[in-house]
Design a protein around this motif. Structure first.
Motif, PDB file in Angstrom:
ATOM      1  N   SER A 130       0.835  -1.420   0.006  1.00 31.46           N
ATOM      2  CA  SER A 130      -0.317   0.791   0.095  1.00 31.46           C
ATOM      3  C   SER A 130       1.062   1.033   0.480  1.00 31.46           C
ATOM      4  N   ALA A 131       2.050   1.423   1.187  1.00 30.02           N
ATOM      5  CA  ALA A 131       2.788   2.327   0.286  1.00 30.02           C
ATOM      6  C   ALA A 131       3.697   2.738  -0.573  1.00 30.02           C
ATOM      7  N   ALA A 132       3.775   2.099  -1.307  1.00 27.35           N
ATOM      8  CA  ALA A 132       4.250   1.802  -2.865  1.00 27.35           C
ATOM      9  C   ALA A 132       3.224   2.436  -3.734  1.00 27.35           C
ATOM     10  N   LYS A 133       2.221   1.340  -3.159  1.00 28.90           N
ATOM     11  CA  LYS A 133       0.975   2.609  -4.621  1.00 28.90           C
ATOM     12  C   LYS A 133       0.854   4.017  -3.805  1.00 28.90           C
ATOM     13  N   ASP A 134       1.006   4.165  -2.892  1.00 28.48           N
ATOM     14  CA  ASP A 134       0.682   5.579  -2.541  1.00 28.48           C
ATOM     15  C   ASP A 134       1.343   6.661  -2.735  1.00 28.48           C
ATOM     16  N   PHE A 135       2.623   6.529  -2.892  1.00 32.92           N
ATOM     17  CA  PHE A 135       4.450   6.636  -3.253  1.00 32.92           C
ATOM     18  C   PHE A 135       3.790   6.776  -5.633  1.00 32.92           C
ATOM     19  N   PHE A 187       8.676  16.940  -6.239  1.00 26.79           N
ATOM     20  CA  PHE A 187       6.934  17.021  -4.997  1.00 26.79           C
ATOM     21  C   PHE A 187       7.431  16.277  -3.586  1.00 26.79           C
ATOM     22  N   THR A 188       7.043  16.284  -3.114  1.00 29.50           N
ATOM     23  CA  THR A 188       7.103  15.716  -1.247  1.00 29.50           C
ATOM     24  C   THR A 188       6.889  14.357  -0.880  1.00 29.50           C
ATOM     25  N   TRP A 189       7.468  13.398  -0.568  1.00 30.83           N
ATOM     26  CA  TRP A 189       6.327  12.513   0.284  1.00 30.83           C
ATOM     27  C   TRP A 189       7.314  11.645   1.249  1.00 30.83           C
ATOM     28  N   ASN A 236      12.488  13.207  -7.173  1.00 33.76           N
ATOM     29  CA  ASN A 236      11.682  14.152  -8.951  1.00 33.76           C
ATOM     30  C   ASN A 236      10.717  13.481  -9.596  1.00 33.76           C
ATOM     31  N   THR A 237      10.621  13.917 -10.576  1.00 34.27           N
ATOM     32  CA  THR A 237       9.443  13.311 -11.253  1.00 34.27           C
ATOM     33  C   THR A 237       9.999  12.873 -12.805  1.00 34.27           C
TER      34      THR A 237
END
Length: 87
Positions: A55-60, A75-77, A83-84
């Protein structure tokens, strides 16, 4: 006479019998006939299934996709900057 037979690819079996080298018919094995001396096809293993994404990977991934869609270069996570850029 023996060296001449060897050069011709033949071997002496005894009692005057001669056969080609590599002929397995006298060893009790049946020779398998394949067109153009092809090797038997090996069945391919099925492709491995991808591992389950946490779920953490999906959120990222969602945060990354949203930042790219908005045209942001970073972006901040979870308090860290990313970076994108794509590889």
């Amino acid at each position: 006479m023996l060296p001449a037979l060897a050069r011709a690819g033949l071997m002496i079996l005894g009692e005057g019998a001669v056969r080609p080298f590599g002929d397995d018919t006298l060893k009790g094995k049946e020779k398998v006939s394949r067109p153009n001396n092809q090797k038997p096809k090996v069945k391919a293993k099925p492709a491995p299934k991808p591992k389950a994404t946490s779920s953490a990977a999906k959120d990222f991934d969602r945060a990354f996709a949203a930042a790219r869609k908005a045209g942001k270069s970073t972006f901040t996570w979870r308090g860290k900057k990313y970076n994108t850029k794509l590889k």
